[in-house]
Design a protein around this motif. Sequence first.
Motif, PDB file in Angstrom:
ATOM      1  N   GLY A  87      39.183  70.403  72.681  1.00 20.45           N
ATOM      2  CA  GLY A  87      39.182  71.570  73.549  1.00 20.45           C
ATOM      3  C   GLY A  87      38.489  71.410  74.870  1.00 20.45           C
ATOM      4  N   GLY A  88      37.967  70.209  75.171  1.00 21.29           N
ATOM      5  CA  GLY A  88      37.356  69.998  76.469  1.00 21.29           C
ATOM      6  C   GLY A  88      38.405  69.963  77.576  1.00 21.29           C
ATOM      7  N   TYR A  89      37.948  70.132  78.807  1.00 17.64           N
ATOM      8  CA  TYR A  89      38.856  70.067  79.950  1.00 17.64           C
ATOM      9  C   TYR A  89      39.317  68.621  80.147  1.00 17.64           C
ATOM     10  CZ  TYR A  89      40.530  70.065  84.777  1.00 17.64           C
ATOM     11  OH  TYR A  89      41.300  69.900  85.911  1.00 17.64           O
ATOM     12  N   VAL A  90      40.620  68.401  80.193  1.00 21.60           N
ATOM     13  CA  VAL A  90      41.170  67.063  80.396  1.00 21.60           C
ATOM     14  C   VAL A  90      42.227  67.133  81.490  1.00 21.60           C
ATOM     15  CG1 VAL A  90      42.381  65.096  79.389  1.00 21.60           C
ATOM     16  CG2 VAL A  90      40.786  66.420  77.994  1.00 21.60           C
ATOM     17  N   LYS A  91      42.067  66.306  82.509  1.00 19.38           N
ATOM     18  CA  LYS A  91      43.031  66.230  83.597  1.00 19.38           C
ATOM     19  C   LYS A  91      43.408  64.786  83.842  1.00 19.38           C
ATOM     20  CE  LYS A  91      45.468  67.191  87.281  1.00 19.38           C
ATOM     21  NZ  LYS A  91      46.797  67.859  87.169  1.00 19.38           N
ATOM     22  N   ARG A  92      44.695  64.482  83.738  1.00 24.87           N
ATOM     23  CA  ARG A  92      45.180  63.151  84.074  1.00 24.87           C
ATOM     24  C   ARG A  92      45.586  63.161  85.545  1.00 24.87           C
ATOM     25  NH1 ARG A  92      45.869  59.649  79.922  1.00 24.87           N
ATOM     26  NH2 ARG A  92      45.659  60.504  77.818  1.00 24.87           N
ATOM     27  N   VAL A  93      44.730  62.591  86.375  1.00 25.59           N
ATOM     28  CA  VAL A  93      44.977  62.583  87.815  1.00 25.59           C
ATOM     29  C   VAL A  93      46.206  61.747  88.135  1.00 25.59           C
ATOM     30  CG1 VAL A  93      44.007  61.974  90.064  1.00 25.59           C
ATOM     31  CG2 VAL A  93      42.524  62.895  88.267  1.00 25.59           C
ATOM     32  N   ASN A  94      46.310  60.576  87.499  1.00 26.47           N
ATOM     33  CA  ASN A  94      47.458  59.674  87.680  1.00 26.47           C
ATOM     34  C   ASN A  94      47.779  59.451  89.153  1.00 26.47           C
ATOM     35  OD1 ASN A  94      47.711  59.333  84.940  1.00 26.47           O
ATOM     36  ND2 ASN A  94      49.268  60.910  84.695  1.00 26.47           N
ATOM     37  N   GLY A  95      46.769  59.166  89.912  1.00 27.87           N
ATOM     38  CA  GLY A  95      46.927  58.910  91.341  1.00 27.87           C
ATOM     39  C   GLY A  95      45.562  58.779  91.979  1.00 27.87           C
ATOM     40  N   LYS A  96      45.558  58.701  93.291  1.00 22.12           N
ATOM     41  CA  LYS A  96      44.304  58.611  94.022  1.00 22.12           C
ATOM     42  C   LYS A  96      43.676  59.983  94.189  1.00 22.12           C
ATOM     43  CE  LYS A  96      45.260  54.399  96.659  1.00 22.12           C
ATOM     44  NZ  LYS A  96      44.091  53.689  96.058  1.00 22.12           N
ATOM     45  N   LEU A  97      42.382  60.002  94.404  1.00 21.13           N
ATOM     46  CA  LEU A  97      41.692  61.254  94.679  1.00 21.13           C
ATOM     47  C   LEU A  97      42.141  61.809  96.029  1.00 21.13           C
ATOM     48  CD1 LEU A  97      38.102  60.232  93.531  1.00 21.13           C
ATOM     49  CD2 LEU A  97      39.734  61.647  92.275  1.00 21.13           C
ATOM     50  N   SER A  98      42.052  63.103  96.175  1.00 20.58           N
ATOM     51  CA  SER A  98      42.500  63.762  97.397  1.00 20.58           C
ATOM     52  C   SER A  98      41.742  63.224  98.609  1.00 20.58           C
ATOM     53  CB  SER A  98      42.292  65.270  97.292  1.00 20.58           C
ATOM     54  OG  SER A  98      42.566  65.902  98.519  1.00 20.58           O
ATOM     55  N   THR A  99      42.486  62.844  99.638  1.00 20.67           N
ATOM     56  CA  THR A  99      41.867  62.388 100.886  1.00 20.67           C
ATOM     57  C   THR A  99      41.663  63.529 101.867  1.00 20.67           C
ATOM     58  OG1 THR A  99      44.055  61.829 101.773  1.00 20.67           O
ATOM     59  CG2 THR A  99      42.836  60.082 100.634  1.00 20.67           C
ATOM     60  N   SER A 100      42.457  64.571 101.743  1.00 22.16           N
ATOM     61  CA  SER A 100      42.340  65.692 102.675  1.00 22.16           C
ATOM     62  C   SER A 100      41.222  66.648 102.286  1.00 22.16           C
ATOM     63  CB  SER A 100      43.670  66.460 102.738  1.00 22.16           C
ATOM     64  OG  SER A 100      44.018  66.953 101.448  1.00 22.16           O
ATOM     65  N   ASN A 101      40.905  66.701 101.004  1.00 21.63           N
ATOM     66  CA  ASN A 101      39.862  67.603 100.530  1.00 21.63           C
ATOM     67  C   ASN A 101      39.042  66.892  99.450  1.00 21.63           C
ATOM     68  OD1 ASN A 101      38.241  69.787 100.011  1.00 21.63           O
ATOM     69  ND2 ASN A 101      39.819  70.999  98.985  1.00 21.63           N
ATOM     70  N   PRO A 102      38.138  65.979  99.838  1.00 24.31           N
ATOM     71  CA  PRO A 102      37.371  65.207  98.859  1.00 24.31           C
ATOM     72  C   PRO A 102      36.631  66.106  97.868  1.00 24.31           C
ATOM     73  CG  PRO A 102      37.047  64.317 101.060  1.00 24.31           C
ATOM     74  CD  PRO A 102      37.796  65.615 101.229  1.00 24.31           C
ATOM     75  N   GLY A 103      36.737  65.752  96.595  1.00 28.06           N
ATOM     76  CA  GLY A 103      36.045  66.505  95.554  1.00 28.06           C
ATOM     77  C   GLY A 103      36.858  67.631  94.955  1.00 28.06           C
ATOM     78  N   THR A 104      38.094  67.833  95.453  1.00 31.88           N
ATOM     79  CA  THR A 104      38.861  68.978  94.951  1.00 31.88           C
ATOM     80  C   THR A 104      39.177  68.850  93.467  1.00 31.88           C
ATOM     81  OG1 THR A 104      40.836  70.318  95.327  1.00 31.88           O
ATOM     82  CG2 THR A 104      41.088  67.935  95.571  1.00 31.88           C
ATOM     83  N   GLU A 105      39.380  67.623  92.968  1.00 30.35           N
ATOM     84  CA  GLU A 105      39.653  67.443  91.538  1.00 30.35           C
ATOM     85  C   GLU A 105      38.470  67.900  90.684  1.00 30.35           C
ATOM     86  OE1 GLU A 105      42.072  64.603  93.919  1.00 30.35           O
ATOM     87  OE2 GLU A 105      39.920  65.045  93.807  1.00 30.35           O
ATOM     88  N   LEU A 106      37.266  67.639  91.179  1.00 29.17           N
ATOM     89  CA  LEU A 106      36.079  68.061  90.438  1.00 29.17           C
ATOM     90  C   LEU A 106      35.875  69.560  90.520  1.00 29.17           C
ATOM     91  CD1 LEU A 106      33.939  65.043  91.527  1.00 29.17           C
ATOM     92  CD2 LEU A 106      34.327  65.665  89.148  1.00 29.17           C
TER      93      LEU A 106
END
Length: 549
Positions: free
Chosen positions: A384-403
């Motif tokens: 039940g924990g939060y799980v996100k498969r980014v499957n790509g690079k981290l956002s360059t336009s908005n650093p930290g948005t995935e977090l």
Amino acid sequence: MPRSAVSPLEDLFYGCDGTERVRRFEAYKASMDVSQKMADSGNYSFIPQVGILPTGGVKKIQKLLSKFDDGGDIRKGLTADAASELQADLDAARAAVADITKDWTTSFPDSSGLVPYDLQAGIKHLIPFETPIRNTTPRNQQGKGLATHWKRLLGLSNAGVGGVATLSPFMNSQTVQTSFGSLALRRGQKITYATDSQAASYVEMGYSDQVNWAAYFAGLGFDNVRQLSQHALTWAHLLGEERAMLYARGASGNGYLGAVSAPVISAADSGQAGSLAASAYKIVVLATGGFGTTVQSNEVTVTPTVNHGITVTVTTEPTGGLNYQLFVTAAGGGTGTETFQTNFVGNTVTFTAVSAGAALPANSDTTADTNGFDGWIPAVAANGGYVKRVNGKLSTSNPGTELQTAFQAMYQLNRSNPDDAWFDSGVMVELGDLLKSASSAPYRIALSNDGGTQGTLGTAVTGIENQVTRKMVEFNVHPFMPTGAGLIRSLRLPFPAEGITNTAEMRLVQDYMAIDWPAIQFTWDASTYVFGTMVHYAPAWSGLLLGIQ
């Protein structure tokens, strides 16, 4: 303090000042000596350069030596020269007793031989290993029997977690009717709970080492080879336990998650230039997890256009799968002849050439250990924990948005307010690079200079502010974090919970112990041992990012 400025002793005894680190290091070495002496105090003790003594012989020697100490009756009346010679002999005897009480031979672990040499400081033998997960996970030595059992309170009325409904607090005390068994009474409506019961078998952990007698005797007067072996054995155990607590998987029959299922894949001509022939290529993929890999995926066959590549997509990513391994046949190869090509992060990979390699591993799962427990990453992914498969690079336009997306989802799910986040080295570098390349990112690069000709330019990312709770979440690099993964941990629950102070802990029947075995051959053998398990009381309050490229 910059990483390069951290000394090996500080790695071993983090958070202490210089004097305290030295004190603890000396106590650490002394404790190993004590354990060796205790192990050798069996029916007979073999003392190098002295011989075999019956039980209590060591104490008799020590008692005899004490009679020669300053102020002893035997020393009285000796000339200065005689006393000096006697002191030299006594020092040698004491050193022999101290050396009484690990697979070290004269050619292992160094193929050139363990050649002793003078003036070798003990500090050179300390390697700066890190076990942060182990260091920050509480250890509870109250386990009993063969398994541990616990109940979890997952939610209650109005908490907004655990799937329990929200209740209005309003009522009319003159008309309200609430059932209590067979009675309907004028009382406010009853709250409800969501609970479950958990159980997990205790498991064993341990390693062993041995010291060849020749290696030991060759080191007399130089390095204490047995102490070096004990030091290496200790750290091997701690590092192995660190890996287990991070990503190990236990057997489902013991109350753990069991094996990771096989991935499902598809493949097609990439439409990109390559060097593949217009021939059939057979492809399979394995997912990694725990200490091993899954059974192979479905096999697909693709015939690309000449001089093109092939793109493989993992269409069904298994829960608990971390990364992937690609196996491909040579042009026109048959089923079962696929060979390893590459590891890949994310759910897609494109190859434009096929290289020769070893045959496909046996089609058997090694992700779950029948003698293991579940670590942080598997527990969060499957409970039940939060799980996100980014499957790509981290956002360059908005650093930290995935977090920030993770923080918001975790808060909405169960009011989670995480404490720290752990990444592999590649992701940590990527986060720092994003700050330098993103024009809209709120950051500052500080160039410091103390008046000399040298300056320091810093762009490392040390944390991120949770926009939901305004709490600073610390960033850390973990040496064993799977590539492209990030673990977001909540170490405490965000609300009072009776009896639950930690989201995870090591529950142990017997915590770390070391055993020096009786010498029954020309070696001294030693082992470590732990009996217990890792308990995850609230894995749903943590999160996981995967597939960061």
